[in-house]
Enzyme design. Structure first.
Site, PDB file in Angstrom:
ATOM      1  N   ASP A   1       0.972  -1.239  -0.038  1.00  0.00           N
ATOM      2  CA  ASP A   1       0.158   0.038   0.008  1.00  0.00           C
ATOM      3  C   ASP A   1       0.888   1.331  -0.021  1.00  0.00           C
ATOM      4  O   ASP A   1       2.166   1.092   0.309  1.00  0.00           O
ATOM      5  CB  ASP A   1      -0.791   0.002   1.215  1.00  0.00           C
ATOM      6  CG  ASP A   1      -1.918   1.055   1.166  1.00  0.00           C
ATOM      7  OD1 ASP A   1      -2.492   1.432  -0.095  1.00  0.00           O
ATOM      8  OD2 ASP A   1      -2.116   1.874   2.008  1.00  0.00           O
ATOM      9  N   SER A   2       0.258   2.362  -0.197  1.00  0.00           N
ATOM     10  CA  SER A   2       1.066   3.450  -0.542  1.00  0.00           C
ATOM     11  C   SER A   2       1.219   4.268   1.011  1.00  0.00           C
ATOM     12  O   SER A   2       2.198   4.881   1.271  1.00  0.00           O
ATOM     13  CB  SER A   2       0.133   4.700  -1.008  1.00  0.00           C
ATOM     14  OG  SER A   2      -1.097   4.855  -0.268  1.00  0.00           O
TER      15      SER A   2
ATOM     16  N   CYS B   1      -4.223  -1.498  -2.246  1.00  0.00           N
ATOM     17  CA  CYS B   1      -4.402   0.113  -2.621  1.00  0.00           C
ATOM     18  C   CYS B   1      -4.877   0.027  -3.865  1.00  0.00           C
ATOM     19  O   CYS B   1      -4.566  -0.531  -4.780  1.00  0.00           O
ATOM     20  CB  CYS B   1      -2.748   0.604  -2.823  1.00  0.00           C
ATOM     21  SG  CYS B   1      -2.705   2.119  -3.362  1.00  0.00           S
TER      22      CYS B   1
ATOM     23  N   GLU C   1      -2.899   9.563   7.300  1.00  0.00           N
ATOM     24  CA  GLU C   1      -1.748   9.437   7.517  1.00  0.00           C
ATOM     25  C   GLU C   1      -1.116  10.282   8.464  1.00  0.00           C
ATOM     26  O   GLU C   1      -0.226   9.863   9.438  1.00  0.00           O
ATOM     27  CB  GLU C   1      -0.960   9.522   6.270  1.00  0.00           C
ATOM     28  CG  GLU C   1      -1.200   8.556   5.001  1.00  0.00           C
ATOM     29  CD  GLU C   1      -0.178   7.131   5.339  1.00  0.00           C
ATOM     30  OE1 GLU C   1       0.780   7.210   5.886  1.00  0.00           O
ATOM     31  OE2 GLU C   1      -1.092   6.068   4.904  1.00  0.00           O
TER      32      GLU C   1
ATOM     33  N   CYS D   1     -11.229   2.788  -1.114  1.00  0.00           N
ATOM     34  CA  CYS D   1      -9.798   3.216  -0.714  1.00  0.00           C
ATOM     35  C   CYS D   1      -9.589   2.436   0.554  1.00  0.00           C
ATOM     36  O   CYS D   1     -10.477   2.497   1.485  1.00  0.00           O
ATOM     37  CB  CYS D   1      -9.521   4.608  -0.479  1.00  0.00           C
ATOM     38  SG  CYS D   1      -8.019   5.309   0.231  1.00  0.00           S
ATOM     39  N   THR D   2      -8.163   1.807   0.524  1.00  0.00           N
ATOM     40  CA  THR D   2      -8.100   0.956   1.936  1.00  0.00           C
ATOM     41  C   THR D   2      -7.861   1.742   3.232  1.00  0.00           C
ATOM     42  O   THR D   2      -7.858   1.137   4.171  1.00  0.00           O
ATOM     43  CB  THR D   2      -7.095  -0.045   1.620  1.00  0.00           C
ATOM     44  OG1 THR D   2      -5.681   0.628   1.076  1.00  0.00           O
ATOM     45  CG2 THR D   2      -7.402  -1.127   0.411  1.00  0.00           C
ATOM     46  N   HIS D   3      -7.647   3.055   3.063  1.00  0.00           N
ATOM     47  CA  HIS D   3      -7.730   3.508   4.230  1.00  0.00           C
ATOM     48  C   HIS D   3      -8.949   3.972   4.900  1.00  0.00           C
ATOM     49  O   HIS D   3      -9.095   4.219   5.920  1.00  0.00           O
ATOM     50  CB  HIS D   3      -7.073   5.042   3.914  1.00  0.00           C
ATOM     51  CG  HIS D   3      -5.631   5.296   3.804  1.00  0.00           C
ATOM     52  ND1 HIS D   3      -4.798   4.625   2.873  1.00  0.00           N
ATOM     53  CD2 HIS D   3      -4.457   5.775   4.630  1.00  0.00           C
ATOM     54  CE1 HIS D   3      -3.333   4.891   2.756  1.00  0.00           C
ATOM     55  NE2 HIS D   3      -3.234   5.451   4.113  1.00  0.00           N
TER      56      HIS D   3
HETATM   57  N1  DGL Z   1      -5.068   3.202   0.287  1.00  0.00           N
HETATM   58  C1  DGL Z   1      -4.720   3.733  -0.931  1.00  0.00           C
HETATM   59  C2  DGL Z   1      -5.955   3.325  -1.744  1.00  0.00           C
HETATM   60  O1  DGL Z   1      -6.641   2.280  -1.616  1.00  0.00           O
HETATM   61  C3  DGL Z   1      -4.571   5.246  -0.668  1.00  0.00           C
HETATM   62  C4  DGL Z   1      -4.135   5.839  -1.699  1.00  0.00           C
HETATM   63  C5  DGL Z   1      -3.288   7.304  -1.593  1.00  0.00           C
HETATM   64  O2  DGL Z   1      -2.261   7.202  -1.133  1.00  0.00           O
HETATM   65  O3  DGL Z   1      -3.823   8.316  -1.828  1.00  0.00           O
HETATM   66  O4  DGL Z   1      -6.099   4.149  -2.837  1.00  0.00           O
END
Ligand code: DGL
Length: 270
Positions: free
Chosen positions: A7-8, A70, A162, A194-196
């Site tokens: 993930d990012s 992600c 974050e 989005c996984t966040h």
């Molecule tokens: N968790 C990432 C996703 O699912 C976040 C992407 C980001 O860093 O903007 O898209």
């Protein structure tokens, strides 16, 4: 050997956590590109370059199977990676398909033509890059007909999470939900693309109200991974060690991860 999660930043931990609960005996390696988060405001080439660098590190750590936990990377980079970059003995899978299969009530491998499904109106919440890619609508169109999708690019939410500023994250979620509901007042379902966002899932759910079914990825992806590994057990790898890697500051990332997952997690430099 282990299954890799990319993930990012911190968001992929929501998927990893569900996978650890579903598959307690499978070793996992996590890679968070916290030094370069958020991806959602980057251009496609940048997302591709950062994603391939991270996945290559996971291959080096012994992973034969990597989950792009992600949506931005899955939407923007995955297809190109699968076509021209992933070595034949490795697999890289995204997080879109399990979600869309759940939304369209399909089982894995059901390649029958698109059909009418239970939902007619869907609110998609995702990063600006995921929304711009239209990957969600494309994958949905392979499986369902007559579904109206309204997308809301949720600028700022990943940054706030974050940074650990959950008050800001919650305020932004409420304002993005309001903006979406102005465009589509009564969605049947909402997708947290989005996984966040599972980290603020309750805020989405309360802002959307009780009549909207919320689809969130962690459990769906964990279930789909369990199914995949039952068909390809060799891809689980033979290791036992769990490893958390970050391109950011390991102590800082570990503190936030520990706070989110409510158990001690130690990160090492990627
Ligand atoms: N968790 C990432 C996703 O699912 C976040 C992407 C980001 O860093 O903007 O898209």
């Amino acid at each position: 050997m282990a299954v890799g999660f990319f993930d990012s930043g911190l968001g992929g931990l929501t998927v990893l956590d569900a996978a650890v609960k579903r598959l307690p005996d499978v070793p996992f390696v996590y890679y968070g590109d916290n030094a370069h988060t958020p991806y959602g405001v980057r251009d496609p080439q940048d997302v591709y370059d950062l994603t391939t660098a991270g996945v290559a590190r996971l291959f080096d750590a012994g992973c034969d199977l990597v989950i792009l936990a992600c949506n931005t990377a899955s939407a923007v980079a995955l297809r190109k990676m699968q076509e021209a970059w992933v070595p034949p003995d490795k697999r890289v899978l995204g997080v879109f398909v399990p979600l869309i299969e759940a939304l369209t009530e399909r089982h894995w491998g059901d390649n029958s033509p698109p059909r009418q499904v239970g939902v007619n109106t869907v609110a998609l919440f995702a990063t600006p890059a995921t929304v711009a890619s239209r990957a969600f609508q494309r994958e949905l169109a392979f499986r369902a007909i007559g579904v109206d999708v309204e997308a809301q690019a949720c600028g700022g939410v990943v940054d706030a999470i974050e940074e650990g500023d959950m008050i800001l994250a919650e305020a932004l979620v409420r304002s993005h939900v309001e903006a979406l509901l102005r465009k589509m007042p009564k969605p049947d379902a909402a997708v947290l693309g989005c996984t966040h966002y599972p980290l603020v899932e309750e805020v989405f759910a309360s802002a959307l109200g009780p009549d909207v079914q919320v689809f969130s990825q962690p459990k769906l992806v964990a279930e789909s991974l369990a199914d995949y590994l039952s068909r390809h057990p060799e891809r689980a790898g033979g290791g036992t060690e769990r490893l958390f890697l970050t391109t950011g500051d390991p102590a800082r990332v570990a503190n936030k991860a520990t706070q989110f997952l409510r158990r001690r997690i130690d990160f090492q430099p990627a």
